[in-house]
Design an enzyme around this catalytic site. Sequence first.
Site, mmCIF file in Angstrom:
data_model
loop_
_atom_site.group_PDB
_atom_site.id
_atom_site.type_symbol
_atom_site.label_atom_id
_atom_site.label_comp_id
_atom_site.label_asym_id
_atom_site.label_seq_id
_atom_site.Cartn_x
_atom_site.Cartn_y
_atom_site.Cartn_z
ATOM 1 N N GLU A 91 0.817 -1.209 0.000
ATOM 2 C CA GLU A 91 0.000 0.000 0.000
ATOM 3 C C GLU A 91 0.853 1.263 0.000
ATOM 4 O O GLU A 91 1.953 1.269 0.550
ATOM 5 C CB GLU A 91 -0.873 0.037 1.260
ATOM 6 N N CYS A 104 3.478 8.302 1.251
ATOM 7 C CA CYS A 104 3.900 7.361 2.277
ATOM 8 C C CYS A 104 4.076 6.016 1.578
ATOM 9 O O CYS A 104 3.132 5.491 1.007
ATOM 10 C CB CYS A 104 2.811 7.285 3.345
ATOM 11 N N CYS A 111 5.236 -7.290 7.696
ATOM 12 C CA CYS A 111 6.241 -6.779 8.634
ATOM 13 C C CYS A 111 6.469 -7.816 9.732
ATOM 14 O O CYS A 111 5.545 -8.514 10.131
ATOM 15 C CB CYS A 111 5.760 -5.464 9.244
ATOM 16 N N CYS A 115 4.181 -5.140 16.215
ATOM 17 C CA CYS A 115 3.553 -4.122 17.073
ATOM 18 C C CYS A 115 2.058 -4.449 17.209
ATOM 19 O O CYS A 115 1.383 -4.699 16.210
ATOM 20 C CB CYS A 115 3.753 -2.724 16.493
ATOM 21 N N CYS A 118 -0.752 -2.498 15.137
ATOM 22 C CA CYS A 118 -0.486 -2.226 13.717
ATOM 23 C C CYS A 118 -1.031 -3.313 12.808
ATOM 24 O O CYS A 118 -0.790 -4.502 13.020
ATOM 25 C CB CYS A 118 1.021 -2.073 13.510
ATOM 26 N N CYS A 332 -1.824 2.469 6.900
ATOM 27 C CA CYS A 332 -1.354 1.348 6.096
ATOM 28 C C CYS A 332 -1.622 -0.014 6.709
ATOM 29 O O CYS A 332 -1.650 -0.186 7.903
ATOM 30 C CB CYS A 332 0.119 1.515 5.794
HETATM 31 N N1 SAH Z 1 7.999 0.199 10.884
HETATM 32 C C1 SAH Z 1 8.169 1.614 10.926
HETATM 33 C C2 SAH Z 1 7.358 2.382 9.891
HETATM 34 C C3 SAH Z 1 5.946 1.941 9.599
HETATM 35 S S1 SAH Z 1 4.641 2.365 10.699
HETATM 36 C C4 SAH Z 1 7.888 2.131 12.306
HETATM 37 O O1 SAH Z 1 7.504 1.358 13.176
HETATM 38 O O2 SAH Z 1 8.096 3.305 12.545
HETATM 39 C C5 SAH Z 1 4.442 4.093 10.635
HETATM 40 C C6 SAH Z 1 3.932 4.660 11.952
HETATM 41 O O3 SAH Z 1 2.537 4.345 12.163
HETATM 42 C C7 SAH Z 1 4.669 4.106 13.164
HETATM 43 O O4 SAH Z 1 4.907 5.133 14.076
HETATM 44 C C8 SAH Z 1 3.667 3.116 13.715
HETATM 45 O O5 SAH Z 1 3.941 2.808 15.040
HETATM 46 C C9 SAH Z 1 2.378 3.855 13.476
HETATM 47 N N2 SAH Z 1 1.167 3.025 13.524
HETATM 48 C C10 SAH Z 1 0.997 1.751 13.131
HETATM 49 N N3 SAH Z 1 -0.251 1.337 13.351
HETATM 50 C C11 SAH Z 1 -0.907 2.393 13.885
HETATM 51 C C12 SAH Z 1 -2.244 2.592 14.333
HETATM 52 N N4 SAH Z 1 -3.152 1.611 14.287
HETATM 53 N N5 SAH Z 1 -2.548 3.795 14.829
HETATM 54 C C13 SAH Z 1 -1.633 4.801 14.880
HETATM 55 N N6 SAH Z 1 -0.382 4.676 14.471
HETATM 56 C C14 SAH Z 1 -0.007 3.469 13.987
#
Ligand code: SAH
Length: 342
Positions: A91, A104, A111, A115, A118, A332
């Site tokens: 995406e 973006c 991944c 997390c 996510c 994403c």
């Molecule tokens: N892997 C990298 C980049 C991708 S995520 C990282 O962790 O930084 C991009 C950002 O979106 C990160 O800060 C991630 O923690 C955040 N993110 C992911 N899922 C989210 C959600 N459901 N709500 C808010 N932020 C989110």
Amino acid sequence: MVDLRSLDMASLEQALVSLGQPKFRAKQIFSWLHKSKVRTFDEMANIPKTLIEKLKEQYYVSTCEIERKLCSKIDETVKYLYRLQDGEYIESVVMKYKHGRSICVSTQCGCAMGCKFCASTKNGKRRNLTAGEILDQIYMAERDLSIRISNIVLMGMGEPLDNFDEVVRFLKLVSSPDGANIGMRHISLSTCGLVNKIYDLQKLDLQLTLSISLHAPNDEIRSSMMPINNRYKIAELIEACKDYIKATNRRISFEYSVVKGVNDSDECAYELAHLLHGMLCHVNLIPVNTIEEGGFVRPDMQRIKRFESLLLSKGINTTIRRTLGSDISASCGQLRAKRVEE
Ligand code: SAH
């Protein structure tokens, strides 16, 4: 087969010389790939047919096809679900700001970081993207929307520092004056905190903005949200950040997804201010996007504003991220997850 779009000028020259070609062919081909942004060999009008046939034996041109495209009616945000040549999905999101268009992009398919909040990590990591596949997310969007992209954030699916070599290759290609020519100062790279790779990145001394997904002021809370915190504790991460700032003289941006009842208390704000005290940094508060698994709920705006004001009162540079594309689930991982299920 090698992705021709992923080669830098020096590698491209080498490749052509080894095919018995003059060096200037490399410049021509590079220009077709990164300025004209062609999708096939046959579009390279000034390259001899015989050479094209030879190239096709060893190389391919990486491309993304648009599988789905969602356009926000609220703010002109456009989200793409791209299909890669091997059938995987990724995406990208294009956002409109006063200063131009920002994209973006994804750096991996899926991944491995896990997390909890996510959507991109739900089914683990499928594979790394090549530099060419990261580039083509931008080229395809520019072509489709007839626009020029001016800013890039590596905040889509995947962990950029877990695909270090291809991401660095991408950064060099996209900032090349012979190519898209998007300067490093217009690029942000976001990481969940792979500390060893932050040191590797520092050594390259790039002028990009490093963003750290911090999301919590202490190990207890951070470990409950992000498995990476079991590998590198906050103290190690902050030390790496301080080192990075000292070496590059660049401000670091800390992302903090605010989650109701998890990391949004006054105590958390004070603890965070204490942790970041004296650092050349900026805190970006992101109202968490609730994903289907649930458990992570967005606090009301009043609470987020109070969190911001507490940080500001302690001298921490803080902003709340504007939500774009809320009508098209623009964060994403969500579109791909749906498509994979279908
Ligand atoms: N892997 C990298 C980049 C991708 S995520 C990282 O962790 O930084 C991009 C950002 O979106 C990160 O800060 C991630 O923690 C955040 N993110 C992911 N899922 C989210 C959600 N459901 N709500 C808010 N932020 C989110």
